[in-house]
Scaffold this active site. Structure first.
Site, PDB file in Angstrom:
ATOM      1  N   ARG A  74       1.067  -1.138   0.144  1.00  0.00           N
ATOM      2  CA  ARG A  74       0.240   0.421   0.335  1.00  0.00           C
ATOM      3  C   ARG A  74       0.885   1.323   0.284  1.00  0.00           C
ATOM      4  O   ARG A  74       2.058   1.229   0.359  1.00  0.00           O
ATOM      5  CB  ARG A  74      -0.661   0.237   0.890  1.00  0.00           C
ATOM      6  CG  ARG A  74      -2.222  -1.001   0.906  1.00  0.00           C
ATOM      7  CD  ARG A  74      -2.265  -1.065   2.960  1.00  0.00           C
ATOM      8  NE  ARG A  74      -3.374  -2.777   2.577  1.00  0.00           N
ATOM      9  CZ  ARG A  74      -3.150  -3.257   3.248  1.00  0.00           C
ATOM     10  NH1 ARG A  74      -2.231  -4.092   3.850  1.00  0.00           N
ATOM     11  NH2 ARG A  74      -3.733  -4.236   3.768  1.00  0.00           N
ATOM     12  N   LYS A  82      -2.083  -1.879   7.990  1.00  0.00           N
ATOM     13  CA  LYS A  82      -3.157  -1.630   8.551  1.00  0.00           C
ATOM     14  C   LYS A  82      -3.405  -1.827  10.298  1.00  0.00           C
ATOM     15  O   LYS A  82      -2.566  -2.976  11.099  1.00  0.00           O
ATOM     16  CB  LYS A  82      -4.523  -1.957   7.820  1.00  0.00           C
ATOM     17  CG  LYS A  82      -4.705  -1.032   6.552  1.00  0.00           C
ATOM     18  CD  LYS A  82      -5.876  -1.317   5.894  1.00  0.00           C
ATOM     19  CE  LYS A  82      -6.349  -0.765   4.571  1.00  0.00           C
ATOM     20  NZ  LYS A  82      -7.722  -1.310   3.877  1.00  0.00           N
ATOM     21  N   HIS A 110      -2.035   2.404  -6.178  1.00  0.00           N
ATOM     22  CA  HIS A 110      -3.003   0.921  -6.075  1.00  0.00           C
ATOM     23  C   HIS A 110      -3.400  -0.108  -7.063  1.00  0.00           C
ATOM     24  O   HIS A 110      -3.430  -1.348  -7.248  1.00  0.00           O
ATOM     25  CB  HIS A 110      -4.234   1.007  -4.975  1.00  0.00           C
ATOM     26  CG  HIS A 110      -4.142   0.248  -3.977  1.00  0.00           C
ATOM     27  ND1 HIS A 110      -3.692   0.318  -2.564  1.00  0.00           N
ATOM     28  CD2 HIS A 110      -5.766  -0.598  -4.189  1.00  0.00           C
ATOM     29  CE1 HIS A 110      -4.715  -0.449  -1.833  1.00  0.00           C
ATOM     30  NE2 HIS A 110      -6.170  -1.066  -2.618  1.00  0.00           N
ATOM     31  N   ARG A 163      -0.758  -2.420  -6.812  1.00  0.00           N
ATOM     32  CA  ARG A 163      -0.766  -3.378  -6.014  1.00  0.00           C
ATOM     33  C   ARG A 163      -1.598  -4.633  -6.736  1.00  0.00           C
ATOM     34  O   ARG A 163      -1.218  -5.823  -6.277  1.00  0.00           O
ATOM     35  CB  ARG A 163      -1.421  -2.404  -4.542  1.00  0.00           C
ATOM     36  CG  ARG A 163      -1.634  -3.659  -3.547  1.00  0.00           C
ATOM     37  CD  ARG A 163      -2.161  -2.874  -2.543  1.00  0.00           C
ATOM     38  NE  ARG A 163      -2.902  -3.295  -1.307  1.00  0.00           N
ATOM     39  CZ  ARG A 163      -2.490  -4.186   0.025  1.00  0.00           C
ATOM     40  NH1 ARG A 163      -0.736  -5.259  -0.277  1.00  0.00           N
ATOM     41  NH2 ARG A 163      -3.453  -4.627   0.544  1.00  0.00           N
ATOM     42  N   HIS A 217      -3.625  -9.321   3.932  1.00  0.00           N
ATOM     43  CA  HIS A 217      -5.471  -8.854   4.214  1.00  0.00           C
ATOM     44  C   HIS A 217      -5.773  -9.717   5.231  1.00  0.00           C
ATOM     45  O   HIS A 217      -5.329 -10.864   5.487  1.00  0.00           O
ATOM     46  CB  HIS A 217      -6.132  -9.519   2.834  1.00  0.00           C
ATOM     47  CG  HIS A 217      -6.207  -8.482   1.425  1.00  0.00           C
ATOM     48  ND1 HIS A 217      -6.645  -9.072  -0.043  1.00  0.00           N
ATOM     49  CD2 HIS A 217      -5.914  -7.424   1.209  1.00  0.00           C
ATOM     50  CE1 HIS A 217      -6.378  -7.995  -0.480  1.00  0.00           C
ATOM     51  NE2 HIS A 217      -5.933  -7.177   0.166  1.00  0.00           N
ATOM     52  N   TYR A 223      -9.390 -11.174  -6.928  1.00  0.00           N
ATOM     53  CA  TYR A 223      -8.518 -11.076  -8.256  1.00  0.00           C
ATOM     54  C   TYR A 223      -8.735 -12.536  -9.245  1.00  0.00           C
ATOM     55  O   TYR A 223      -8.344 -12.239 -10.141  1.00  0.00           O
ATOM     56  CB  TYR A 223      -7.293 -11.206  -7.400  1.00  0.00           C
ATOM     57  CG  TYR A 223      -6.748 -10.373  -7.336  1.00  0.00           C
ATOM     58  CD1 TYR A 223      -6.974  -8.927  -7.571  1.00  0.00           C
ATOM     59  CD2 TYR A 223      -6.483 -10.016  -5.497  1.00  0.00           C
ATOM     60  CE1 TYR A 223      -6.776  -7.463  -6.781  1.00  0.00           C
ATOM     61  CE2 TYR A 223      -6.402  -8.798  -4.939  1.00  0.00           C
ATOM     62  CZ  TYR A 223      -6.143  -7.214  -5.671  1.00  0.00           C
ATOM     63  OH  TYR A 223      -5.421  -5.910  -4.940  1.00  0.00           O
TER      64      TYR A 223
END
Length: 293
Positions: free
Chosen positions: A146, A170, A239, A242, A265, A274
Site C-alpha cells: 500500500r 493497517k 493501488h 498493488r 488481507h 482477483y
C-alpha cells in the site's frame, strides 16, 4: 388497462416528473411484452414471483447491469403495490422478489507486458529522481505494498541477507514479504545514489527532493506520471500496482492464501476479487483468440 391507470396515478395524483413516468412506463411495457411472449394468454394479474425472476434473468442475459435491473424491478414493485391497493390484483407478486446485488468494480491492473515496458524499456536516467522513481515502481509491483506502507519504510526494514522486507500495514500489523535479486540490486543502487545526495538521520527509505521522508501525495504523483506513459486505464495510482502484483501472482500459479498473506488481507474473501479479475482477462483472451468466439 392496468398500466395506464398506474401511469395516470403517477402523473395526476403523485405529480411525478415526465422523466419518471417515462422510465416507469418503459419498464412496465417491457415486462408486459415479456409475459405476452412467454404465454399469449398470460395477464399481469396472473404473474407470480417466479415469472418476475425469470424476466430479471433474461435482462441479465441481455447484458443489463444490476443497477438497471433494480430500477426496472422498483417500477414493477410500485405498479403492483398500486394495483393491490386499488383491487386490480389479488396479490402482489413483486414484494418478495429481491434484485441482483450490485457488483463491485473489478480492480484495474497493468498487464505484465505493460509492466515490462515501464520498468525495462523506458529510458531511465541516473539522476536521483529517475533512480527513485523506478525503485518505487518496482517495489510496488514486486511487493504489493500500500502507499502508506511504502512511505513508512525505513532502511532497517530491509534484510538483504534474508531477502525479505518488514512491512507495517493497517492497525500496525506487521508482515514479512520476500524479494528477489532484481529488487535487491535496485534497492542497493537507489540507496547508494540517495546517500550520495542527502544526509538523513530518521532512517526513512524514500526521501523527497528536499531530503525529507516522502509523503503519500509525492509518491502518488510519481506513479501517476509514469503509468501514464504505458497504459490507458483510468486509474493510475499506487493501488493499481498493488492490484497488478496480485493479478500477476495469481496468473502465474500462486494460491489465494499466499497472496492474502503477502497483501496483508484479513480474510481470503477480500483476495478473491482477483479471481474475478483473472477470469475477465481469460474471457477477453478467449474472445480475441478463438475463431468462433
Amino acid at each position: 388497462m392496468m398500466i395506464d391507470q398506474f401511469l395516470n396515478y403517477l402523473r395526476y395524483e403523485r405529480s411525478a416528473s415526465p422523466q419518471t413516468v417515462q422510465t416507469y412506463e418503459e419498464a412496465l411495457r417491457e415486462f408486459d411484452s415479456y409475459i405476452s411472449l412467454r404465454d399469449n394468454g398470460l395477464s399481469l394479474q396472473a404473474v407470480d414471483a417466479d415469472l418476475i425472476r425469470d424476466w430479471m434473468e433474461s435482462l441479465m442475459d441481455k447484458g443489463n447491469t444490476a443497477s438497471t435491473i433494480n430500477k426496472k424491478l422498483s417500477a414493477l414493485r410500485s405498479f403492483y403495490r398500486f394495483s393491490l391497493k386499488r383491487g386490480l390484483v389479488e396479490k402482489d407478486p413483486a414484494h418478495l422478489v429481491t434484485g441482483p446485488k450490485k457488483s463491485k468494480p473489478l480492480p484495474q491492473f497493468l498487464r505484465e507486458g505493460e509492466m515490462d515496458k515501464l520498468l525495462d524499456q523506458l529510458e531511465w536516467g541516473n539522476t536521483y529522481k529517475d533512480v527513485r522513481a523506478r525503485t518505487i515502481l518496482l517495489l510496488f509491483y514486486e511487493a504489493g505494498l500500500r502507499r502508506s506502507e511504502l512511505t513508512g519504510l525505513n532502511d532497517s526494514d530491509i534484510d538483504f541477507t534474508a531477502g525479505q522486507l518488514k512491512v507495517t500495514g493497517k492497525r500496525n500489523k506487521q508482515r514479512i514479504i520476500p524479494f528477489g535479486e532484481e529488487l535487491a540490486e535496485t534497492l542497493h543502487h537507489y540507496m547508494a545514489v540517495r546517500d550520495g545526495q542527502f544526509e538523513h538521520s530518521d532512517g526513512a527509505l524514500f526521501l523527497s527532493d528536499k531530503g525529507k521522508r516522502m509523503t503519500g501525495g509525492q509518491v502518488y504523483d510519481i506513479v501517476h506520471k509514469n503509468l501514464t506513459l504505458v497504459t490507458s486505464i483510468k486509474k493510475r495510482s499506487p493501488h493499481v500496482l498493488r492490484h497488478s502484483f496480485a493479478t500477476a501472482m495469481l496468473n502465474n500459479g500462486a494460491g489465494l492464501e499466499s497472496i492474502k498473506s503477502l497483501l496483508g488481507h484479513e480474510s481470503v474473501s477480500t483476495t478473491e476479487i482477483y479471481t474475478h479479475t483473472t477470469f475477465e482477462q481469460l474471457k477477453r483472451v478467449y474472445k480475441e483468440a478463438h475463431p468462433r468466439a
